[in-house]
Each structure stands twice: as C-alpha cells, then as structure tokens.
Design an enzyme around this catalytic site. Structure first.
Site, PDB file in Angstrom:
ATOM      1  N   CYS C 101       0.755  -1.402  -0.129  1.00 29.59           N
ATOM      2  CA  CYS C 101       0.017   0.021  -0.096  1.00 29.59           C
ATOM      3  C   CYS C 101       0.961   1.389  -0.164  1.00 29.59           C
ATOM      4  O   CYS C 101       1.461   1.568  -1.059  1.00 29.59           O
ATOM      5  CB  CYS C 101      -0.724   0.128   1.205  1.00 29.59           C
ATOM      6  SG  CYS C 101      -2.419   0.937   1.093  1.00 29.59           S
ATOM      7  N   HIS C 102       0.841   1.828   1.173  1.00 35.49           N
ATOM      8  CA  HIS C 102       1.917   3.118   1.112  1.00 35.49           C
ATOM      9  C   HIS C 102       2.979   2.793   1.940  1.00 35.49           C
ATOM     10  O   HIS C 102       4.071   3.490   1.879  1.00 35.49           O
ATOM     11  CB  HIS C 102       1.130   4.200   2.122  1.00 35.49           C
ATOM     12  CG  HIS C 102       0.059   5.005   1.532  1.00 35.49           C
ATOM     13  ND1 HIS C 102      -1.040   4.427   1.375  1.00 35.49           N
ATOM     14  CD2 HIS C 102      -0.011   6.093   0.897  1.00 35.49           C
ATOM     15  CE1 HIS C 102      -2.074   5.336   0.681  1.00 35.49           C
ATOM     16  NE2 HIS C 102      -1.231   6.481   0.374  1.00 35.49           N
ATOM     17  N   GLY C 103       3.317   1.429   2.111  1.00 35.29           N
ATOM     18  CA  GLY C 103       4.608   1.072   2.534  1.00 35.29           C
ATOM     19  C   GLY C 103       5.728   1.450   1.860  1.00 35.29           C
ATOM     20  O   GLY C 103       6.850   1.680   2.352  1.00 35.29           O
TER      21      GLY C 103
END
Lengths: 166, 166, 166, 166, 166, 166
Positions: C101-103
């Site tokens: 995801c935003h990792g």
C-alpha cells in the site's frame, strides 16, 4: 504593528477562529488569544489554537482591536467578569470590536449593544433585541467601531469590514 | 473580477480549503470549485463546500488562477487526466498557480515541477525532489507564477503571496 | 525460529498490521515491532500493537525478514534515518522484504527500488515510477527478495508470497 | 477447492472476520459469507465484508467447514432458526466447525456443546457451562471437529488448528 | 429514607442507568453506585455517573434494594465474586432486586434464577432458560422480590414495578 | 388519562427528553411529541424519539400540559411561529408548562416570562433577565403553572414538581 486580542474557549466554531486568526496574521497584525486558562483551546471539530493568557491576565489597553468568534464558547465566556470588563473597555475607547454568530452573547452580557445596529446568529436574535440592539439581517453590519456578522459563511465580508477599520 | 479555479475532493484538509476560499471572496475574486462530481465535497473534519462542476467540465481558459489545497484529496485527484491537463494549461499560460501541503502531488503527476523552486509537506519531500523540484524549507516559496507552502500553519504567508500575484 | 522485523507507527492501516502480524505468529515466526518509541501504536481504526523498541534501537542483523505495512504511518517513517539505513541493510543482505500500500514510500526514500519490479497503492504510483521502480498492476509482485502489494484486499496473496520466501 | 461458510452480521469484531477470511483465501479455500441479508456487513470499527446470501438461502451441504466470528453479531444471529439448523447440520456431518469469542453463543443456542471441550470469551463462560460445555481456559481448544478460541489475540492459534483439520 | 445499591461499570446503557438513578432520587430514595473502582463510570454514549465505592467495599446489609442496569457492563461484572455474593445476599433477604436487559447476566452467574419467572434482552434468552429461569416476553415481570425487564423502552413499567415494592 | 405535549427537535439533550418522556408514561400519562416534521428526532448523543406530528399540526387545546426539554433544539424551535403561539395558549389557559436548561429560550421568544419567577441554564441567564424573568438559582422553580430547572442534574426535582401540578 497592530495588536489584536481574540477571546475564545473550548467549543468555538473552527472557521470563526481560524479564518480571523490567519487573516490578521496575513495582514501583518499580531494576535493574542485569551481563554479560561493559558494553553491549547479546542474547536468543535478539529482546530486547536494556543491561548497565551487567561482572561484574568488580559490588559485591554495593550490592544488595538478585539475579535470575538462564535460557537459554543461565548455562552460560557459571557459569565466571566474579566471578559465583560475588557469588552466594555474596548467599547469605551472606541476601538474596533468584531463579533460573529454567538459571539454577540458576550456583547449582550457586557451591556454594550443598546441602540447599536448589529446582526447575529438567528437563534439569538430575540436576545439581541431584548438587550437593546437594532437587529439587521445582513452579511456584515458596521456601526461605528462595531462589526457584527451572522454565521461562518459571512466571514469574508466580516473580515473585510474589520480590516478596513484600522 | 478575477476568476479562480479550486481543485479538490472529499478528504481535503478543512483549513486549506476554507481559508483560501473565503480569502479570495474577501479579495473580491470569484471562486469556482471543481471535484470528481458536481455537489457537496467534504473535508476531513467538518467543512463542506459545493463543487459547481466535475473535473471533466472544467474549461481552464476561463480562469485567471489555480488553487490546489491539500489533505487526502490530491492522492486521488492526481490520477485524473482532466486535472493534469488543466494544471499543465495553467502553467503553460504562466498564470498564478498555488499548491499547499499534499496539493503538490498533483503537480508531480502533471510533471510541471522540473527545475522549479518549491516546498511541500515534509512527508512527500522525496517525491517532489524525484520529480525534479528544487525543495526549499520555507513558509511560502514563490517561483515565477508558482506559489507553494508546507502545511496549514503557512496559510497566511501562502495567501499573501498568491494574492500579490494578481 | 525465523525472526521478522515489522516497521510501523500511529495511523497504520489496521488490516495491514494485524493480518501479517497474526499470520507470521501462526507460521511459527517471532515478530518484533519497532516504531518511533517503545509502547502502544494505534491504527487508523481500532487495532493497537505494542512496539518493543524504537527505530533507533533496531539491530537489522538480528532478523531474517522485514515487513512494512501501509496506512498513514509510512509518510512519517520515511523521514527517519535509522529506518532507511535498516531497509538498505535488509536489501543488501538479500533478505525477504515486504511492503504493501503506502509502505513503499519508505522504499522510495531508502532509494532501493531502482530497476525493481514492484506495485503500490495507485495514489503513489507516479512516485514509485519517479524513484525508478518498474510498476506492475498486480495483487502481489515478487522480484527476488522483494514482495509488494497494492492494498488490504491483496493481503492473502501478499502473505502467501512472503511466507514462501523462507 | 475447499468451501467454507462464514456466518456473521453487523457489529462483528473486525479482526475475527478479516483474519479468518483472508487466511482461508490465502490457503486456497473459497469463503461464502452469509448474514441477515445479502450485501455489505459492517464490523464494529471499519471492516466491511460482502455477504453473498441471506441465512435463509444457505445450503449447508455445499460446504466443507463452518467459521463463526464473534463480536456483537452472535447475540442477534443466535435468534435465527435457519442458522441454528445449519450449525446442527455441520455438527451432525462431523465437518470442521470453528467459533471464537462470542461466536459460541450461536453454538449454545444450537444446543451442540453438551459434553464438548471448548473455550469462549470469559464474559460468557457461565453460559457455556450452563449449556453443557466443558470449559477450558486455553488459546485454542480442538475437540473432534470443533475448534474454539477466547478472543482476537488467539487468532493465530485458532486458525492454525482450523486449517489443520482439512 | 430507603437506600438503594446500583451495580454498574463502564459501557452501561445510558438510559438504563440515568432513568432509574434520577427516578429513585425523585422518589426520595438515596442511591449508592458501586463499580470496579470508585470514581467516574461512563455509559456507552454520554452519561457519566460517580461510583462512590468499589464492589469490594459494598456492605449489602446497609441497603433496602438492588438495581442492576444493562448494556455491556454486566458481562464484565458477572465475573466479580464480590458482586455475586452481594446479589445472593439481597435475594436471601428477600429485598427488592431489579435487573434490565443484560443485567440478568449477573443474576445467571449468581445462580439465583432457578424456577423464577423473569424476562431479559432477547439475545440472552437461551442463557436465562439454561440457568433455570422461566422466561416470559413481557414489559416487566415481577416475581416475588424480583423485577426484570427486556430493554430501555420498558423502563417506565420496570420502575413502576420496582417503586411499588417499597 | 392526562395528555402532555412535548416540543423538541434534533440536537436535544438526551437526558432531558428521555427522563420526562419515560416518567410521564410511568405516571400513566400519554405523551405526544411534536417537532419540525413527523418522524425520528435525534438527541445530541444517542436517543431517538418519534415525533407524531409537525409543529404546524399541533392542536394545543387537546393537551393538559406542555413539556419543553433543552439542548441545542430550542434555539431553532424559538424561531417557529406555531410553537410560540402554542406556548402562549398553554400559558393563557394556566396549564402546567415545564422548561429545562435551554428550553427557556422558547419561553423568552414567546414573551411569557415577564415578572415570572424562574431559572435556566446559567449561560442564558442574562437573556432570561432581559426578557423580564425573575431569575432564581434553584434546582426547580415553580411559579403558578410554570416549572423551570437549570440542567440535567435537576431532572428529579423538575419532574417531581411537574407531576405534582396534575
């Protein structure tokens, strides 16, 4: 640099604090916020502003103008004697005083509205009239040193009048 | 009367929409809001603004300036081709363009930052640099027709620069 | 017993922490959570996980793999030098590294994506590409020691790939 | 491909739906969710899952196992006759049945716990015992085709036992 | 003046605490609230009541009646030995005991319902029956010294019966 | 059977609606709720009550008493002409009228407080006085057919006085 005093407390209307606060800074003014105690003051929704002093520590004569936002805060603030004294001092000196929405509850309790043209949130209109105010239904009402507005949507017209007074 | 286009969507930072919106009206400008669809657009906290048109209905050439608030909205908006086209059109015409906080994500996807001095929310600084922007850590960075700021606290300086451009 | 390091902070996506965390325990692995400070770390909604150490206390060489969940946390974490050093160390050693995801914002700031096949949340796709990543729109992309996914719905495929690497 | 039926309703514990749901998909199983009506079903916090059928439309004989998450949902579900019939059918056929936390309220109302070793959320322990269950305080209790656990923290052990039964 | 003991804890149903509490005061009774600890006790929504003592400090023989509201609190309270002892003491002395909604979970764990006519929230009806209670579906069921009701809407009938017992 | 009219709207104080409403039913009275529109009316926190009619549909002469709860509702209701007419009709007929907290804002706008002993929420005390009311700081003030109280904590005394009037 003009110095403005802002009077508010927890439960203020976020827009009615943040728009005047940022707008006065943009104008090059300095703004001191006073509340029941020094420290963070929370709006109804999300905004947090730092009060630099308690109401009791306010020296009204250090300021060039007074800003009173609305929301749930004025109903509590109007019971504070130091605030009512300060409001009367600004009015006696004829300095710019601005109140919006429920902020006028503080002006009612300070007994400074008698015979003044003004407006307010519709829900307290009858209280404004009972306090001697001459109610007008307008975006921003300027009467001498006093500017009043009805609700957040009036903020652009409210601040335009207030800034014009300096 | 100057006409400004504001680009936003659900999840915007409330302060970053309401301050520029009210401020431009106070200045006597008109502001048209565009979003994914015509109708109400909700901030992260409480503010609601009406979009008068969808992104696809925007005619960039009718406007004198572009305002891009931040929050969670830009991450969705940057995937919209009509918005990226409109941003590039404003930049080509050299008209005032302002972006704050995460609003710069839209400028990155529009590929208009190469070699431009600018700032942004610290969390996306590396993305700004990877897109060719020259990052400065300052309240408001003006480079030609472009004004950028970092976060809500910068709003007074952001709008002072933007208004000055007209 | 395999030891996994999980890197997260307040505001993570609940699913993206709890599924990998429980799944690795089910697999018989031990999981150490690191954050800005030792103590409870809160997800966007309800989940609370205990960080056993701060980022600065992490010894990357004690672990067999790295797990980076998404949400709002990576935007803050990517500004932490100790985390970026640790990520690079895992990559240099060729150990399993997973981000969802935003990792991937953390991988961008660590500059480890150049030429690697990967995926991410669509809202940061352009940032991944600007960082040199080869973007693929797929549930789970495995390229050597690196596994990436797009969003919570991809978690089953993401973890199947990650567990397979040990 | 093994087919699992999951029984839940609005107010479920998010972790107790999402972990088993994703885990079974990771395992390569298919999962059908049934609820009071076809459509979205909301957890206590944030998770939303799609029910593909109402309880009345369930054909128990099409499935290889039954999963009953907890939360506030079981207290409502246990009043549904179709669910109680389905639970009894799974138990009669000796197929894997799993319940966690408050999910055991449904097993109590289905009258299938008499003499069975099991565990549950401590707040309903006395009800489990009054229903004839042999209560054990353990992360996961497997007794024949029945797996039970106490709370979300037990999920890794709960699913390890359940998956092992196929 | 009659003295009533109220047993509750965080997560109670607001209506089921505030209506009996105010009603007993209106009647001229005094009400002592006991909880897991002395201090504020919060309802599910907004109501806050002050507990004057912990469960362990309760002297049941000082009171003329017992009031047990529902909500999420009883599931925790039923695990407290001091409460179960106190309940049994009120029942042995034949003093008025009232429970509503989930409050009956405490009566189940105290093992005082065997053969008694009573009612409860429908979601725990099977547990009441398994505990030996004779379930009736009625607004308020009075059986000797015991009054029980089903849900907040039954409060007027519940309190009419309870007050009548003194 | 006595018939009571309750006047309220969205945003009422939950306690100030639910306690009088349930209490009057317990007393054997019937209660009709009127609001801006027929249908559900929501309190500030959780309580929902059904309005059986709009303010415009109220026939004041069908009722034996009037109940006005507080909260945020009265500020809106006091702007409704039909309500003000109804309030004046109850006062002219000398029937029991009760108002608590902010409910007195409606009495102010109906101009029925001149010379009457009464109390109210402290935040609107100055408005009550400006409207001609004789303010007393007491749990419940009964003056002829009029009962007033200050806040939710006064509810037991408020209702004791109101019920006594029939």
């Amino acid at each position: 640099m003009k110095k403005i005093l802002m009077i508010t407390a927890d439960g203020y209307d976020d827009s009615e604090v943040l728009y005047p606060y940022f707008r006065l800074i943009e104008q090059g003014f300095s703004v001191d916020v006073a509340s029941f105690a020094k420290g963070p003051v929370n709006g109804k929704y999300h905004f947090v502003i730092q009060a630099g002093m308690s109401f009791e520590e306010v020296c009204p004569d250090k300021y060039d103008g007074l800003m009173i936002p609305g929301g749930k805060a004025p109903e509590k603030i109007r019971q504070n004697a130091a605030v009512l004294d300060a409001v009367r001092r600004f009015m006696e000196r004829g300095l710019p005083v601005a109140a919006i929405c429920h902020g006028q509850q503080i002006l009612i309790s300070a007994k400074v509205l008698c015979g003044r043209k003004c407006t307010c949130y519709p829900g307290i209109r009858d209280d404004l009239i009972n306090a001697g105010g001459v109610y007008l239904d307008s975006e921003a009402v300027a009467d001498g040193n006093l500017v009043t507005s009805r609700r957040p949507e009036d903020l652009p017209y409210f601040m335009r009048e207030f800034v014009r007074m300096f």
